[in-house]
Motif scaffolding. Structure first.
Motif, PDB file in Angstrom:
ATOM      1  N   MET A   1       0.841  -1.196   0.000  1.00 45.55           N
ATOM      2  CA  MET A   1       0.000   0.000   0.000  1.00 45.55           C
ATOM      3  C   MET A   1       0.880   1.251   0.000  1.00 45.55           C
ATOM      4  O   MET A   1       0.664   2.185  -0.763  1.00 45.55           O
ATOM      5  CB  MET A   1      -0.915  -0.056   1.228  1.00 45.55           C
ATOM      6  CG  MET A   1      -1.937   1.044   1.351  1.00 45.55           C
ATOM      7  SD  MET A   1      -1.318   2.517   2.178  1.00 45.55           S
ATOM      8  CE  MET A   1      -1.218   1.961   3.871  1.00 45.55           C
ATOM      9  N   VAL A   2       1.911   1.219   0.845  1.00 44.81           N
ATOM     10  CA  VAL A   2       2.793   2.389   0.935  1.00 44.81           C
ATOM     11  C   VAL A   2       3.517   2.597  -0.400  1.00 44.81           C
ATOM     12  O   VAL A   2       3.647   3.725  -0.881  1.00 44.81           O
ATOM     13  CB  VAL A   2       3.800   2.205   2.096  1.00 44.81           C
ATOM     14  CG1 VAL A   2       4.749   3.386   2.167  1.00 44.81           C
ATOM     15  CG2 VAL A   2       3.061   2.020   3.415  1.00 44.81           C
ATOM     16  N   THR A   3       3.945   1.485  -1.012  1.00 41.39           N
ATOM     17  CA  THR A   3       4.610   1.593  -2.316  1.00 41.39           C
ATOM     18  C   THR A   3       3.657   2.222  -3.341  1.00 41.39           C
ATOM     19  O   THR A   3       4.058   3.090  -4.116  1.00 41.39           O
ATOM     20  CB  THR A   3       5.049   0.195  -2.812  1.00 41.39           C
ATOM     21  OG1 THR A   3       5.749  -0.456  -1.766  1.00 41.39           O
ATOM     22  CG2 THR A   3       5.934   0.293  -4.018  1.00 41.39           C
ATOM     23  N   GLY A   4       2.418   1.766  -3.303  1.00 45.58           N
ATOM     24  CA  GLY A   4       1.413   2.315  -4.216  1.00 45.58           C
ATOM     25  C   GLY A   4       1.240   3.805  -3.989  1.00 45.58           C
ATOM     26  O   GLY A   4       1.107   4.590  -4.941  1.00 45.58           O
ATOM     27  N   TYR A   5       1.285   4.197  -2.738  1.00 43.03           N
ATOM     28  CA  TYR A   5       1.135   5.619  -2.404  1.00 43.03           C
ATOM     29  C   TYR A   5       2.305   6.421  -2.997  1.00 43.03           C
ATOM     30  O   TYR A   5       2.109   7.434  -3.654  1.00 43.03           O
ATOM     31  CB  TYR A   5       1.095   5.769  -0.877  1.00 43.03           C
ATOM     32  CG  TYR A   5       1.201   7.194  -0.418  1.00 43.03           C
ATOM     33  CD1 TYR A   5       0.076   8.016  -0.358  1.00 43.03           C
ATOM     34  CD2 TYR A   5       2.441   7.729  -0.056  1.00 43.03           C
ATOM     35  CE1 TYR A   5       0.183   9.334   0.052  1.00 43.03           C
ATOM     36  CE2 TYR A   5       2.552   9.048   0.353  1.00 43.03           C
ATOM     37  CZ  TYR A   5       1.427   9.850   0.410  1.00 43.03           C
ATOM     38  OH  TYR A   5       1.537  11.151   0.799  1.00 43.03           O
ATOM     39  N   ILE A   6       3.503   5.897  -2.787  1.00 49.78           N
ATOM     40  CA  ILE A   6       4.685   6.611  -3.295  1.00 49.78           C
ATOM     41  C   ILE A   6       4.620   6.743  -4.817  1.00 49.78           C
ATOM     42  O   ILE A   6       4.816   7.812  -5.383  1.00 49.78           O
ATOM     43  CB  ILE A   6       5.981   5.870  -2.869  1.00 49.78           C
ATOM     44  CG1 ILE A   6       6.132   5.976  -1.352  1.00 49.78           C
ATOM     45  CG2 ILE A   6       7.190   6.422  -3.591  1.00 49.78           C
ATOM     46  CD1 ILE A   6       7.277   5.145  -0.779  1.00 49.78           C
TER      47      ILE A   6
END
Ligand code: ATP
Ligand code: MG
Length: 754
Positions: A148-153
């Protein structure tokens, strides 16, 4: 590159185009948007335009930038152009957005503030790095799933936002994410790493902020040509604008009806904005289709007309009506695969080659049953843009656990499972284990058992892993195979692991795990049927199938692919399988309100077919090891009925219910029964399907048919669901009214037909 006179070959080629295509190819150097439906020659026009510019307008290949959707399309385009004008076009830049950005960053690493040997961080590595950063900031994985965090970045980068430009809106979660983004980016900078989104962002910034480089490329790229323009994201669009400046001429081709990547940030609105951002832009419409028969086209037009807010176009062809679309209502997914294979064989008897045949599906997991059928029938195939089922990472991960339960000394499986999902067993510990195992000539499992406290901190974690496998082995030993598989997937933590990842890719992995449970189910049978335990024969099957050589690129073989990968391609004969609500349109897409994008995906699928299109759905499909009742896709109904024939009239066999059966999957798609298809709608399974109802495609060698009613001396009356294997090893799966579902060796079962 100068030519004395307009190249006569190119002039002749252009003369063969239709007037609208010709207008586009020979347009003066001004902005153009070719807005046209599938198969109307957009890609062809773009290729010819490049040839025309070089060979007739004397434009140097050096000043052309052409953007394609895949690397394969780029190399094909280069080849096409070279053969059209018979001149090497090495200095021309052709590639995907990412490929071109990468090339630019390599050339201008200094100006881009990158080390000369910067490395590309692929999606897996990126996620691992994000994980490390989360740990360093004390943000636990379960609350901050790395995926999820990767997707956000990536989302921030795709919108062109750097960490320092993030606005603090007082939201705690937002603030943490911004912190991670910033720390992650610092790590990348310190290590000279560039992720995929960064390639684009940095190339954009390079051209936007460095006046010399900007001037250089604006001066150089006089002609910028973009294929599949409808799937351009914000950053790509911004970059195109910077590159074009005031002098670059944009030539974009696209089809709003084929925009299928909004989940990756693509925005079809860019197409509407072009006229505003590129002054004087003229739109050229192509409506004549050269790919498909009249029937296929009208079906596609009828379907897509249900979408709102289209730019609007209607395709027509000079070709004849061609064959009607064939719709097959399969008994289950095995029957569907048999149907596909049998139809393929009938085409292959004629002049058709393997490469003329393609099978398209919505979800990757659907390939398994098809692959099995193709292998059994010795039809060479290739999964375009993907891996075969048993080669997929998550499938191999899950099988590794099962393998360990039967054979602890299987080092490969040990290596695979020990830290997937992560269990805090470090690389040093593993290295130590390997060295010990080598020294003692024994397995990793054995040394792990004995190594003890010498391993330091990892010891406890390793012990837990060993206990997990021992416990799993103990608890599943008496379970049916599908339950074994399911328990292994759950207890190993793999399902949770992939669930946390979120996104399309993770979803596809979860679907593959479910499909693995289905696969295991197919190997359940009373052990006395054969000398081999179901678990062993299943594991052997998985190993053998993944070992089967996938046909190489360029070899004559059948192509299997997801609908998303089919964009831009064409095949004489196309099978669109799994046309069921919930599967296609995909349940999640319906829930998230992207039904129109699913419909566009279906439009893409239909318009891949040149001569013949087959649609099929299964009335019963196994999902997560459990048989579920499906209803035919709403898209099937949205195709005008006059273009479809059902290949198997089934009067009186299935009872339309038109109400959603309680265990059906999918939303039901909200379509109501119509009078055109008395036999279609939501179906209730009736156990009374008789042998006479089955089509020849369903013949079970040995005189039985799928769906046939039979009697077994011990188990009583039942219905044949599936069959597998051949000759003496032919097995059938029968659902008995009393005794449940069983696999039986046909040769020994002594079934009596009813
Ligand atoms: P898609 O939207 O699926 O990307 P497209 O608009 O790019 O389709 P092309 O792939 O360029 O369409 O063309 C479709 C088919 O029609 C190709 O086989 C192409 O060679 C053929 N074709 C296009 N224009 C003509 C023409 N004027 N005469 C004969 N064949 C043509
Ligand atoms: Mg195209």
């Amino acid at each position: 590159m100068q030519f004395e006179a307009p190249n006569p070959e190119v002039v002749a080629l252009v003369a063969a185009l239709n007037p609208a295509q010709k207008e586009a190819v020979t347009a003066p150097p001004e902005h153009r948007l070719v807005l046209a439906g599938a198969g109307s020659g957009k890609t062809r026009v773009l290729t010819h335009r490049i040839a025309w510019l070089i060979a007739v307008e004397n434009v140097s290949p050096h000043s052309i930038l052409a953007v394609t959707f895949t690397n394969k399309a780029a190399s094909e385009m280069r080849g096409r152009i070279e053969s059209l004008i018979n001149v090497p076009v090495r200095t021309m830049w052709v590639g995907t957005f990412h490929g071109i950005a990468h090339r630019m960053l390599r050339l201008h690493w200094k100006e881009a503030r990158l080390p000369q040997n910067f490395q590309i961080l692929d999606a897996d590595d990126q996620q691992r790095l994000v994980k490390r950063v989360l740990r360093s900031l004390d943000l636990p994985d379960d609350k901050w799933p790395p995926k999820m965090v990767t997707g956000y970045i990536n989302g921030q980068k795709e919108e062109g936002r750097r960490p320092e430009a993030m606005q603090d809106q007082g939201d705690y979660a937002q603030r943490q994410l911004a912190r991670v983004y910033s720390a992650y980016q610092q790590q990348c900078e310190a290590n000279g790493l560039v992720d995929f989104a960064e390639l684009l962002l940095r190339a954009h910034e390079l051209c936007r902020d460095n006046p010399q480089i900007q001037a250089h490329y604006r001066n150089r790229f006089r002609h910028i040509l973009v294929d599949e323009f409808q799937d351009t994201n914000t950053l790509q669009y911004a970059w195109l604008r910077v590159l074009a400046g005031d002098r670059g001429v944009l030539f974009a081709v696209g089809d709003d009806d084929q925009s299928i990547y909004s989940w990756r940030g693509a925005k079809v609105e860019h197409m509407m904005r072009l006229g505003h951002d590129f002054p004087g832009l003229e739109v050229i419409r192509l409506e004549q289709n050269y790919r498909s028969t009249g029937t296929i086209l009208k079906a596609a037009n009828g379907l897509i007309s249900r979408n709102n807010g289209r730019l609007g176009k209607n395709l027509w062809t000079e070709d004849g009506e061609g064959e009607p679309i064939q719709l097959y209502a399969a008994f289950n997914e095995y029957d569907e695969a048999e149907f596909v294979v049998n139809k393929m064989k009938s085409h292959l008897d004629g002049r058709c080659r393997y490469v003329d045949l393609a099978v398209l599906y919505r979800s990757n997991a659907q390939s398994r049953v098809l692959e099995e059928s193709l292998i059994r029938n010795r039809i060479p195939y290739r999964i375009y843009g993907g891996l075969r089922f048993f080669e997929r990472m998550e499938v191999k991960d899950a099988l590794a656990y099962l393998r360990l339960t039967t054979s602890r000394d299987d080092d490969n499986s040990f290596e695979r499972a020990v830290n997937t999902p992560a269990r805090g067993i470090g690389a040093t510990t593993l290295e130590r284990l390997r060295a010990l195992a080598r020294e003692q000539g024994t397995s990793l499992w054995k040394v792990a058992q004995e190594a003890g406290a010498a391993l330091g901190r990892s010891h406890g974690n390793l012990k837990q892993f060993l206990d997990l496998i021992d416990g799993l082995a103990r608890d599943i030993q008496d379970e049916p195979l599908s339950k074994m598989m399911e328990t292994a997937i759950e207890r190993s933590g793999l399902r949770e692991h992939y669930k946390k990842e979120k996104g399309e890719q993770a979803e596809s992995r979860l679907e593959n795990l479910d499909e693995l449970i289905n696969a295991a189910r197919g190997f359940e049978r009373p052990a006395e049927d054969e000398g081999i335990a179901p678990l062993d024969s299943f594991l052997a099957h998985a190993a053998l199938e993944s070992g089967e050589r996938q046909a190489g690129e360029g070899e004559d073989c059948v192509q299997l692919m997801t609908l998303h990968s089919a964009k831009g391609l064409e095949f004489p004969i196309v099978f669109l399988v799994g046309m069921e609500n919930g599967l296609f349109p995909h349940q999640r897409a319906v829930e998230e309100g992207s039904l129109e994008e699913e419909r566009r995906l279906c439009y893409v699928g239909i318009t891949r077919a040149r001569k013949q299109l087959y649609l099929s759905y299964a009335e019963v499909r196994r999902v997560h090891g459990v048989e579920q009742i499906g209803s035919p896709s709403m898209f099937v109904r949205e195709i005008p009925p006059e273009y479809i024939v059902e290949t198997r009239p089934r009067a009186g066999i299935l009872r339309p219910t038109f109400s959603q059966p309680s265990r059906s999957y999918g939303s039901g798609g909200g379509y109501s029964p119509g009078s055109n298809y008395p036999s279609r709608g939501g179906y209730d399974r009736t156990p009374s399907r008789t042998a006479t109802s089955a089509a020849t495609a369903n013949d079970v060698p040995g005189g039985y048919k799928l769906g046939a009613r039979v009697r077994h001396a011990k188990f009583g009356e039942g219905t044949i669901l599936t069959f597998d294997g051949d000759g003496d090893r032919m097995r059938v799966e029968v659902r008995f009214r009393e005794a449940g579902t069983k696999w039986l060796m046909l040769a020994q079962a002594k079934l009596e037909a009813l």
